[in-house]
Design a protein around this motif. Structure first.
Motif, short mmCIF file in Angstrom:
data_model
loop_
_atom_site.label_atom_id
_atom_site.label_comp_id
_atom_site.label_asym_id
_atom_site.label_seq_id
_atom_site.Cartn_x
_atom_site.Cartn_y
_atom_site.Cartn_z
N ALA A 39 0.83 -1.20 0.00
CA ALA A 39 0.00 0.00 0.00
C ALA A 39 0.87 1.25 0.00
O ALA A 39 0.52 2.26 -0.64
CB ALA A 39 -0.94 0.00 1.20
N ALA A 40 2.01 1.21 0.68
CA ALA A 40 2.92 2.35 0.69
C ALA A 40 3.48 2.63 -0.70
O ALA A 40 3.91 3.75 -0.99
CB ALA A 40 4.07 2.11 1.67
N ARG A 41 3.43 1.62 -1.58
CA ARG A 41 3.87 1.77 -2.98
C ARG A 41 2.68 1.97 -3.91
O ARG A 41 2.81 1.83 -5.12
CB ARG A 41 4.65 0.54 -3.41
CG ARG A 41 5.99 0.38 -2.72
CD ARG A 41 6.63 -0.96 -3.16
NE ARG A 41 8.04 -1.03 -2.87
CZ ARG A 41 8.55 -1.51 -1.75
NH1 ARG A 41 7.73 -1.96 -0.80
NH2 ARG A 41 9.85 -1.56 -1.58
N ASN A 42 1.50 2.21 -3.35
CA ASN A 42 0.26 2.36 -4.13
C ASN A 42 -0.10 1.11 -4.91
O ASN A 42 -0.61 1.19 -6.03
CB ASN A 42 0.33 3.58 -5.05
CG ASN A 42 0.43 4.87 -4.28
OD1 ASN A 42 -0.28 5.06 -3.28
ND2 ASN A 42 1.33 5.74 -4.69
N VAL A 43 0.17 -0.04 -4.32
CA VAL A 43 -0.16 -1.33 -4.93
C VAL A 43 -1.29 -1.94 -4.12
O VAL A 43 -1.22 -2.02 -2.89
CB VAL A 43 1.06 -2.27 -4.94
CG1 VAL A 43 0.68 -3.65 -5.48
CG2 VAL A 43 2.21 -1.66 -5.74
N VAL A 44 -2.34 -2.38 -4.80
CA VAL A 44 -3.46 -3.05 -4.15
C VAL A 44 -3.32 -4.55 -4.40
O VAL A 44 -3.03 -4.98 -5.52
CB VAL A 44 -4.81 -2.53 -4.71
CG1 VAL A 44 -5.98 -3.28 -4.10
CG2 VAL A 44 -4.93 -1.04 -4.48
N VAL A 45 -3.52 -5.33 -3.35
CA VAL A 45 -3.40 -6.78 -3.44
C VAL A 45 -4.80 -7.39 -3.56
O VAL A 45 -5.72 -7.02 -2.83
CB VAL A 45 -2.70 -7.36 -2.19
CG1 VAL A 45 -2.58 -8.87 -2.31
CG2 VAL A 45 -1.35 -6.72 -1.99
N TYR A 46 -4.94 -8.33 -4.51
CA TYR A 46 -6.17 -9.08 -4.68
C TYR A 46 -5.85 -10.56 -4.61
O TYR A 46 -4.73 -10.99 -4.92
CB TYR A 46 -6.81 -8.81 -6.04
CG TYR A 46 -7.47 -7.47 -6.18
CD1 TYR A 46 -8.80 -7.29 -5.84
CD2 TYR A 46 -6.76 -6.37 -6.67
CE1 TYR A 46 -9.41 -6.06 -5.99
CE2 TYR A 46 -7.36 -5.14 -6.81
CZ TYR A 46 -8.69 -4.98 -6.47
OH TYR A 46 -9.29 -3.77 -6.61
N GLU A 47 -6.85 -11.33 -4.23
CA GLU A 47 -6.79 -12.77 -4.41
C GLU A 47 -7.74 -13.07 -5.55
O GLU A 47 -8.93 -12.72 -5.47
CB GLU A 47 -7.22 -13.51 -3.14
CG GLU A 47 -7.08 -15.01 -3.28
CD GLU A 47 -7.40 -15.74 -1.99
OE1 GLU A 47 -8.28 -16.63 -2.03
OE2 GLU A 47 -6.76 -15.43 -0.96
N ALA A 48 -7.23 -13.66 -6.62
CA ALA A 48 -8.08 -13.93 -7.78
C ALA A 48 -9.25 -14.80 -7.35
O ALA A 48 -9.07 -15.84 -6.73
CB ALA A 48 -7.26 -14.63 -8.87
N ASP A 49 -10.46 -14.33 -7.67
CA ASP A 49 -11.66 -15.06 -7.28
C ASP A 49 -12.44 -15.58 -8.48
O ASP A 49 -13.52 -16.14 -8.34
CB ASP A 49 -12.56 -14.20 -6.39
CG ASP A 49 -12.99 -12.91 -7.08
OD1 ASP A 49 -12.63 -12.66 -8.25
OD2 ASP A 49 -13.69 -12.12 -6.42
#
Length: 155
Positions: free
Chosen positions: A25-35
């Motif tokens: 998040a500090a790098r402006n990256v959002v994490v997803y788990e592929a659903d």
């Protein structure tokens, strides 16, 4: 006219692998788990993430040249994504299964060709673009969300 489609270099994203949500998040990256599959097309592997796989949504400068077309946008990258083999004269499923916007650029990085295609239309359109000797490379974008998908060059 033969062409080759390549994914992005995995080294560009290797520092993200293994990071926690806060560091990402500090790098402006959002994490997803592929659903769902399809649903998260990786720009490195040129394949959709498997259900349950961790993917990063991040901003990527896909057109870095100092022209009016300089641009960046959101892309998905699978964690620890393997690099795609070059697709010579063929279209990866992650591209052929979606509506694409194709944009042909000359050596000065100015857009000189543009159109949309889907499925079996993509290959002949790339061949048509590359039949123009002024087209240096083609960027493929997912048309519905406008995200950069991959680049094609002359083979």
């Amino acid at each position: 006219m033969s062409f080759v489609i390549t994914g992005l270099n995995s080294e560009e994203f290797s520092e993200l692998n293994g990071l926690g949500a806060e560091a990402l998040a500090a790098r402006n990256v959002v994490v997803y788990e592929a659903d769902a599959k399809p649903g998260f097309p990786c720009r490195v592997s040129l394949a959709d993430a498997e259900v349950g796989e961790r993917v990063f949504l991040l901003n990527y400068t896909y057109q870095p040249h100092e022209t009016p077309y300089r641009a960046s946008h959101a892309i998905f990258v699978r964690e620890n994504a393997p690099e795609a083999p070059p697709y010579i004269g063929t279209i990866p499923l992650s591209l052929s299964s979606r509506l694409l916007s194709l944009r042909g650029f000359d050596k000065a990085h100015m857009m000189i060709e543009a159109d949309i295609a889907e499925g079996e239309e993509v290959k002949p359109m790339l061949e048509r673009f590359f039949a123009n000797p002024e087209v240096n490379y083609v960027q493929l974008h997912y048309a519905r969300r406008g995200c950069f998908a991959a680049a094609a060059h002359r083979a």
